[in-house]
Scaffold this motif. Structure first.
Motif, mmCIF file in Angstrom:
data_model
loop_
_atom_site.group_PDB
_atom_site.id
_atom_site.type_symbol
_atom_site.label_atom_id
_atom_site.label_comp_id
_atom_site.label_asym_id
_atom_site.label_seq_id
_atom_site.Cartn_x
_atom_site.Cartn_y
_atom_site.Cartn_z
ATOM 1 N N ALA A 198 25.783 40.052 -9.311
ATOM 2 C CA ALA A 198 26.473 40.145 -8.019
ATOM 3 C C ALA A 198 25.736 39.415 -6.899
ATOM 4 O O ALA A 198 26.355 38.866 -5.980
ATOM 5 C CB ALA A 198 26.666 41.615 -7.658
ATOM 6 N N ASP A 199 24.413 39.385 -6.952
ATOM 7 C CA ASP A 199 23.640 38.739 -5.888
ATOM 8 C C ASP A 199 23.441 37.247 -6.129
ATOM 9 O O ASP A 199 22.834 36.564 -5.298
ATOM 10 C CB ASP A 199 22.277 39.439 -5.742
ATOM 11 N N GLY A 200 23.927 36.752 -7.279
ATOM 12 C CA GLY A 200 23.889 35.319 -7.560
ATOM 13 C C GLY A 200 22.465 34.793 -7.700
ATOM 14 O O GLY A 200 21.503 35.545 -7.657
ATOM 15 N N PRO A 201 22.334 33.453 -7.872
ATOM 16 C CA PRO A 201 23.443 32.495 -8.007
ATOM 17 C C PRO A 201 24.069 32.553 -9.399
ATOM 18 O O PRO A 201 23.396 32.852 -10.372
ATOM 19 C CB PRO A 201 22.767 31.143 -7.783
ATOM 20 N N TYR A 202 25.367 32.282 -9.467
ATOM 21 C CA TYR A 202 26.056 32.291 -10.750
ATOM 22 C C TYR A 202 27.161 31.245 -10.761
ATOM 23 O O TYR A 202 27.681 30.844 -9.720
ATOM 24 C CB TYR A 202 26.648 33.672 -11.057
ATOM 25 N N ALA A 203 27.470 30.808 -11.968
ATOM 26 C CA ALA A 203 28.629 29.958 -12.218
ATOM 27 C C ALA A 203 29.549 30.713 -13.155
ATOM 28 O O ALA A 203 29.089 31.457 -14.020
ATOM 29 C CB ALA A 203 28.201 28.629 -12.847
ATOM 30 N N PRO B 19 22.125 28.319 -12.943
ATOM 31 C CA PRO B 19 22.680 29.577 -12.438
ATOM 32 C C PRO B 19 22.907 30.592 -13.555
ATOM 33 O O PRO B 19 22.923 30.236 -14.735
ATOM 34 C CB PRO B 19 24.004 29.140 -11.823
ATOM 35 N N GLY B 20 23.082 31.866 -13.157
ATOM 36 C CA GLY B 20 23.525 32.867 -14.111
ATOM 37 C C GLY B 20 24.936 32.541 -14.561
ATOM 38 O O GLY B 20 25.661 31.786 -13.897
ATOM 39 N N ILE B 21 25.342 33.091 -15.674
ATOM 40 C CA ILE B 21 26.655 32.784 -16.241
ATOM 41 C C ILE B 21 27.557 34.008 -16.153
ATOM 42 O O ILE B 21 27.295 35.045 -16.758
ATOM 43 C CB ILE B 21 26.537 32.321 -17.703
ATOM 44 N N ARG B 22 28.608 33.866 -15.379
ATOM 45 C CA ARG B 22 29.611 34.911 -15.204
ATOM 46 C C ARG B 22 30.808 34.549 -16.087
ATOM 47 O O ARG B 22 31.152 33.367 -16.226
ATOM 48 C CB ARG B 22 30.015 34.978 -13.735
ATOM 49 N N LEU B 23 31.440 35.550 -16.662
ATOM 50 C CA LEU B 23 32.541 35.319 -17.600
ATOM 51 C C LEU B 23 33.785 36.047 -17.116
ATOM 52 O O LEU B 23 33.711 37.225 -16.739
ATOM 53 C CB LEU B 23 32.137 35.829 -18.985
ATOM 54 N N VAL B 24 34.934 35.360 -17.100
ATOM 55 C CA VAL B 24 36.202 35.998 -16.754
ATOM 56 C C VAL B 24 37.231 35.667 -17.828
ATOM 57 O O VAL B 24 37.130 34.648 -18.517
ATOM 58 C CB VAL B 24 36.728 35.564 -15.366
ATOM 59 N N LEU B 25 38.216 36.551 -17.940
ATOM 60 C CA LEU B 25 39.257 36.394 -18.954
ATOM 61 C C LEU B 25 40.535 35.865 -18.314
ATOM 62 O O LEU B 25 40.957 36.337 -17.251
ATOM 63 C CB LEU B 25 39.537 37.731 -19.638
ATOM 64 N N ALA C 179 29.006 25.055 -23.079
ATOM 65 C CA ALA C 179 29.364 25.188 -21.660
ATOM 66 C C ALA C 179 28.140 25.508 -20.819
ATOM 67 O O ALA C 179 27.933 24.927 -19.737
ATOM 68 C CB ALA C 179 30.431 26.267 -21.492
ATOM 69 N N VAL C 180 27.317 26.432 -21.300
ATOM 70 C CA VAL C 180 26.099 26.799 -20.566
ATOM 71 C C VAL C 180 25.176 25.593 -20.444
ATOM 72 O O VAL C 180 24.618 25.325 -19.371
ATOM 73 C CB VAL C 180 25.377 27.973 -21.272
ATOM 74 N N ARG C 181 25.009 24.864 -21.552
ATOM 75 C CA ARG C 181 24.158 23.674 -21.517
ATOM 76 C C ARG C 181 24.639 22.691 -20.454
ATOM 77 O O ARG C 181 23.856 22.180 -19.646
ATOM 78 C CB ARG C 181 24.164 23.001 -22.896
ATOM 79 N N ALA C 182 25.938 22.419 -20.419
ATOM 80 C CA ALA C 182 26.472 21.445 -19.466
ATOM 81 C C ALA C 182 26.296 21.923 -18.028
ATOM 82 O O ALA C 182 25.932 21.143 -17.140
ATOM 83 C CB ALA C 182 27.949 21.196 -19.758
ATOM 84 N N LEU D 29 23.794 25.568 -7.915
ATOM 85 C CA LEU D 29 25.051 25.295 -8.614
ATOM 86 C C LEU D 29 25.233 23.798 -8.804
ATOM 87 O O LEU D 29 24.805 22.997 -7.963
ATOM 88 C CB LEU D 29 26.237 25.832 -7.811
ATOM 89 N N PRO D 30 25.884 23.402 -9.887
ATOM 90 C CA PRO D 30 26.195 21.988 -10.069
ATOM 91 C C PRO D 30 27.516 21.630 -9.388
ATOM 92 O O PRO D 30 28.399 22.485 -9.244
ATOM 93 C CB PRO D 30 26.332 21.866 -11.586
ATOM 94 N N PRO D 31 27.700 20.381 -8.969
ATOM 95 C CA PRO D 31 29.023 19.947 -8.527
ATOM 96 C C PRO D 31 30.027 20.098 -9.675
ATOM 97 O O PRO D 31 29.676 19.914 -10.851
ATOM 98 C CB PRO D 31 28.814 18.474 -8.171
ATOM 99 N N VAL D 32 31.260 20.429 -9.357
ATOM 100 C CA VAL D 32 32.274 20.668 -10.378
ATOM 101 C C VAL D 32 32.411 19.481 -11.321
ATOM 102 O O VAL D 32 32.363 19.626 -12.553
ATOM 103 C CB VAL D 32 33.633 20.993 -9.730
ATOM 104 N N ALA D 33 32.570 18.297 -10.773
ATOM 105 C CA ALA D 33 32.837 17.114 -11.595
ATOM 106 C C ALA D 33 31.659 16.758 -12.481
ATOM 107 O O ALA D 33 31.843 16.176 -13.570
ATOM 108 C CB ALA D 33 33.192 15.934 -10.700
ATOM 109 N N ASP D 34 30.430 17.093 -12.075
ATOM 110 C CA ASP D 34 29.255 16.695 -12.856
ATOM 111 C C ASP D 34 29.144 17.455 -14.174
ATOM 112 O O ASP D 34 28.557 16.956 -15.131
ATOM 113 C CB ASP D 34 27.982 16.898 -12.033
#
Length: 516
Positions: A91-96, A137-143, A430-433, A444-449
């Protein structure tokens, strides 16, 4: 005689006035209620980011809160709750955020089991990734639910495209598990928006990039294409085309079946037998009338000198075909059926006539992963390259950890179909990228990168997956990925051997050759 009570209640002047007022009040209240009902939209929300579309009772969309919402599916509740608990620690981030895009409310028994196993495998990788040396970043998962037959893919995809900013920070979408037209459209929309996509079990050759055909920029896959599966099976079986024939579905628009048929047709170009056709129902999970067709096709197979049958179709029709061959008239003849990864659905199919598998009939399918593929046993030594027991054992240890409190429980996990293993590997990619695309000192990485990382996932930068090495070519496709060949038996499906699209395991450097 008149009723005195009736007279007193309705016929005195005072009571007439009171009755009139009451009636008018009731009429006014009813009118207001009707108008309000007609003008107030029905609340069809299920959870934040999730709603029931008009005319449907399915809850579709993205459970963007990531709090354990399971789309009303009891079988998913434990693993969804585990994901929710893990997300809460970030919750306190950072996360992607990584989204799993799947038909979570499918009514197909086989697909429901597959979806559960994919969620479990992805969660294992999420949990493991968030404990890797405090990497950011930490890895957050949504369905994300596309609904039965992926019919509501656009609802989910539109939600995902709006989640790249705060507070979600969506950076990749995984899942992408069925080779269908709807999934192809979903992948095209996401990649056109610059979002990285990692397919788990899509194998259709036309949901892939290739030289001169970059239809899905930013798409990576961890499973071999149908073409690669077909070549691996041919190398494994050392098939003589003069004694082989093809049975395939003529229903078009199913990318798995279409591309598998094309791959098998190329292998059997020298077969003296024309293909045997059947046409499945619009819903390939429906029984339809194809069982009758297969009974007749079986007679024709007996009329040939063939001993090998390549089958291009979905698992329901594959099961019907196997059952028909089990009751064939030429019981003295032995046949081998070779097919794609849809065969993995039949391991737990109660309608499969397992006695057919003891009547001179051998069924081999190209699996995407198998728990016995990298473990030595008497008479089998795993390949020295292309994967490792160490990588698979790391998956097993992580699975055991998350299966119990405090991380779990996550429900009963089935490994024999390979779905949990391959979803774990897709999440690893996905985590590696995401982490490789994150600039030094940034959160955080830029989306396109993120979507630009795939050409470097090879060589010493490969992903050492539990299913085998993931060495991607410049188009995001796995090069010479391990293909476990599995045999259907009366009991559990049995791993037979490892096969390779190129005929042998990759070299230690795992660098794809130049492609024209």
């Amino acid at each position: 005689m008149d009723n005195p009570f009736r007279y007193r209640l309705f016929y005195t002047a005072r009571q007439k006035a009171v009755t009139t007022v009451v009636v008018l009040a009731l009429l006014a209240w009813g009118t207001v209620a009707v108008v309000r009902s007609a003008t107030t939209p029905e609340d069809r929300s299920c959870a934040p980011g999730v709603a029931r579309p008009a005319g449907s009772q399915e809850c579709v969309g993205v459970a963007e809160a990531g709090d354990g919402y399971a789309f009303g599916e009891e079988r998913l509740e434990q693993v969804a709750a585990a994901i929710g608990r893990e997300n809460a620690t970030l919750a306190d981030g950072p996360y992607a955020t990584v989204a799993l895009l799947l038909p979570l409310t499918s009514t197909s028994a086989g697909l429901r089991e597959k979806v559960l196993n994919e969620l479990q495998g992805a969660f294992v990788q999420q949990y493991r990734a968030n404990r890797q040396n405090n990497e950011v970043p930490g890895i957050r998962l949504v369905l994300a639910n596309t609904g039965k037959d992926n019919a509501h893919w656009r609802t989910a995809v539109d939600r995902l495209k709006g989640m790249t900013g705060a507070p979600h920070h969506l950076r990749a979408v995984s899942g992408i598990a069925t080779s269908s037209g709807a999934v192809q459209s979903a992948v095209a929309e996401l990649t056109a928006a610059g979002i990285a996509v990692v397919g788990t079990t899509i194998t259709a050759d036309n949901i892939a990039n290739a030289p001169g055909r970059q239809l899905f920029p930013g798409l990576a896959r961890v499973s071999p294409t149908n073409g690669d599966e077909a070549r691996a099976l041919a190398h494994f079986g050392k098939v003589d085309a003069a004694k082989a024939l093809l049975v395939h579905d003529t229903r078009t628009g199913d990318h798995y079946t279409d591309t598998l048929k094309n791959a098998f047709s190329a292998l059997l170009a020298r077969s003296p037998y024309e293909p045997q056709w059947f046409t499945s129902a619009e819903d390939p999970n429906a029984e339809g009338t194809t069982a009758n067709t297969f009974r007749r096709i079986t007679h024709l197979v007996c009329d040939t000198r063939a001993d090998t049958v390549f089958f291009a179709g979905r698992h329901t029709q594959l099961r019907q075909f196997i059952n028909a061959l089990g009751a064939r008239g030429c019981k003295e003849r032995r046949f081998t059926v070779l097919t794609g990864d849809e065969g993995s659905y039949l391991g737990a199919d109660p309608q499969l006539d397992r006695s057919a598998l003891e009547e001179g009939l051998t069924v081999h399918y190209a699996a995407l992963a198998h728990p016995d593929a990298w473990r030595a046993r008497p008479g089998y030594r795993p390949p020295a390259t292309g994967g490792s027991a160490a990588a698979y054992d790391e998956f097993v240890r992580a699975l055991e950890e998350v299966s119990k409190a405090p991380a779990g429980p996550i429900g009963r996990t089935t490994l024999a179909d390979g779905q949990a293993i391959i979803a774990y590997d897709a999440m690893a990619a996905a985590v590696r990228a995401i982490r490789e695309a994150t600039p030094q000192g940034a959160d955080l990485p830029p989306v396109a990168d993120v979507a630009r990382q795939w050409p470097q996932v090879k060589g010493s930068l490969k992903v050492p997956g539990a299913s085998g090495w993931i060495c991607l070519d410049n188009y995001g496709n796995p090069y010479n990925k391990a293909v476990p060949v599995v045999r259907l038996t009366r009991g559990a499906p049995r791993f037979v051997a490892m096969a390779w699209p190129e005929g042998a395991a990759p070299s230690a450097d795992c660098l794809p050759p130049r492609r024209p």
